[in-house]
Design a protein around this motif. Structure first.
Motif, PDB file in Angstrom:
ATOM      1  N   CYS A   1       1.326  25.988 -28.659  1.00  0.00           N
ATOM      2  CA  CYS A   1       2.714  25.952 -27.712  1.00  0.00           C
ATOM      3  C   CYS A   1       2.310  25.685 -26.437  1.00  0.00           C
ATOM      4  O   CYS A   1       3.211  25.868 -25.714  1.00  0.00           O
ATOM      5  CB  CYS A   1       3.505  26.991 -27.999  1.00  0.00           C
ATOM      6  N   HIS A   2       1.190  25.187 -26.113  1.00  0.00           N
ATOM      7  CA  HIS A   2       0.533  25.002 -24.943  1.00  0.00           C
ATOM      8  C   HIS A   2       1.306  24.228 -23.861  1.00  0.00           C
ATOM      9  O   HIS A   2       1.709  22.967 -24.643  1.00  0.00           O
ATOM     10  CB  HIS A   2      -0.837  24.667 -25.016  1.00  0.00           C
ATOM     11  N   VAL A   3       1.550  24.474 -22.590  1.00  0.00           N
ATOM     12  CA  VAL A   3       2.201  23.525 -21.634  1.00  0.00           C
ATOM     13  C   VAL A   3       1.551  23.787 -20.351  1.00  0.00           C
ATOM     14  O   VAL A   3       1.037  24.882 -20.009  1.00  0.00           O
ATOM     15  CB  VAL A   3       3.813  23.634 -21.652  1.00  0.00           C
ATOM     16  N   ILE A   4       1.736  22.743 -19.607  1.00  0.00           N
ATOM     17  CA  ILE A   4       1.181  22.869 -18.180  1.00  0.00           C
ATOM     18  C   ILE A   4       2.259  23.206 -17.065  1.00  0.00           C
ATOM     19  O   ILE A   4       3.327  22.187 -17.158  1.00  0.00           O
ATOM     20  CB  ILE A   4       0.139  21.794 -17.620  1.00  0.00           C
ATOM     21  N   VAL A   5       2.514  24.175 -16.489  1.00  0.00           N
ATOM     22  CA  VAL A   5       3.547  24.457 -15.559  1.00  0.00           C
ATOM     23  C   VAL A   5       3.192  23.826 -14.556  1.00  0.00           C
ATOM     24  O   VAL A   5       2.094  23.742 -13.897  1.00  0.00           O
ATOM     25  CB  VAL A   5       3.771  26.181 -15.704  1.00  0.00           C
ATOM     26  N   SER A   6       4.239  23.328 -13.756  1.00  0.00           N
ATOM     27  CA  SER A   6       4.059  22.819 -12.189  1.00  0.00           C
ATOM     28  C   SER A   6       3.672  24.107 -11.358  1.00  0.00           C
ATOM     29  O   SER A   6       3.933  25.049 -11.661  1.00  0.00           O
ATOM     30  CB  SER A   6       5.458  22.316 -11.531  1.00  0.00           C
ATOM     31  N   ALA A   7       2.680  23.573 -10.451  1.00  0.00           N
ATOM     32  CA  ALA A   7       2.068  24.645  -9.478  1.00  0.00           C
ATOM     33  C   ALA A   7       3.194  25.750  -9.014  1.00  0.00           C
ATOM     34  O   ALA A   7       3.131  26.840  -8.912  1.00  0.00           O
ATOM     35  CB  ALA A   7       1.182  23.879  -8.659  1.00  0.00           C
ATOM     36  N   ALA A   8       4.056  24.983  -8.490  1.00  0.00           N
ATOM     37  CA  ALA A   8       5.097  25.954  -7.682  1.00  0.00           C
ATOM     38  C   ALA A   8       5.824  26.823  -8.749  1.00  0.00           C
ATOM     39  O   ALA A   8       6.075  28.096  -8.372  1.00  0.00           O
ATOM     40  CB  ALA A   8       6.067  25.050  -7.041  1.00  0.00           C
ATOM     41  N   ASP A   9       6.203  26.310  -9.808  1.00  0.00           N
ATOM     42  CA  ASP A   9       6.768  27.338 -10.872  1.00  0.00           C
ATOM     43  C   ASP A   9       5.800  28.386 -11.388  1.00  0.00           C
ATOM     44  O   ASP A   9       6.048  29.291 -11.690  1.00  0.00           O
ATOM     45  CB  ASP A   9       7.522  26.441 -11.854  1.00  0.00           C
ATOM     46  N   PHE A  10       4.547  27.925 -11.580  1.00  0.00           N
ATOM     47  CA  PHE A  10       3.759  28.676 -12.013  1.00  0.00           C
ATOM     48  C   PHE A  10       3.540  30.135 -11.370  1.00  0.00           C
ATOM     49  O   PHE A  10       3.272  31.154 -11.965  1.00  0.00           O
ATOM     50  CB  PHE A  10       2.273  28.118 -12.334  1.00  0.00           C
ATOM     51  N   ALA A  11       3.540  29.750  -9.949  1.00  0.00           N
ATOM     52  CA  ALA A  11       3.251  30.948  -9.127  1.00  0.00           C
ATOM     53  C   ALA A  11       4.510  31.974  -9.193  1.00  0.00           C
ATOM     54  O   ALA A  11       4.364  33.224  -8.803  1.00  0.00           O
ATOM     55  CB  ALA A  11       3.141  30.422  -7.675  1.00  0.00           C
TER      56      ALA A  11
END
Ligand code: FES
Length: 111
Positions: free
Chosen positions: A49-59
């Motif tokens: 289920c791995h995804v890569i979150v945008s940097a701004a949203d990850f924070a």
């Protein structure tokens, strides 16, 4: 409603979806036919289920727990803002989020 932009591995838009508070990101992705298997159904035992979150949203997300971090250590195509989508809960406070599917999923689609 929480607006979620799912990007393909190449960064182009796959689907724009609206989730509801309390829904897991994985559930929303699957409801829109995105290729996230989620084999273990949120038990943090598969990492499909791995995804890569945008940097701004990850924070803005609550940080991953130690078990999620451990799973990500063994996940292919992992990035600094990777998350397991079964562990990301959509909340009103989040408002919107942008995530990208990892390259492995694109390969499974034969691209
Ligand atoms: Fe298996 Fe997320 S569904 S780790």
């Amino acid at each position: 409603m929480i607006r979620v932009r799912f990007l393909k591995a190449d960064g182009s838009l796959a689907v724009e979806a609206e989730g509801r508070p309390g829904q897991r990101l994985l559930e929303l992705a699957q409801a829109h036919g995105l290729p996230l298997e989620g084999t273990c159904e949120g038990a943090m035992a598969c990492s499909t289920c791995h995804v890569i979150v945008s940097a701004a949203d990850f924070a803005r997300l609550p940080p991953a727990g130690p078990h999620e971090e451990d799973m990500l250590d063994f996940t292919p195509h992992v990035a600094p803002t990777s998350r397991l989508s079964c562990q990301v809960e959509l909340t009103e406070a989040l408002g919107s989020i942008e995530v990208r599917l990892p390259a492995a999923h694109a390969n499974m689609q034969g691209r």
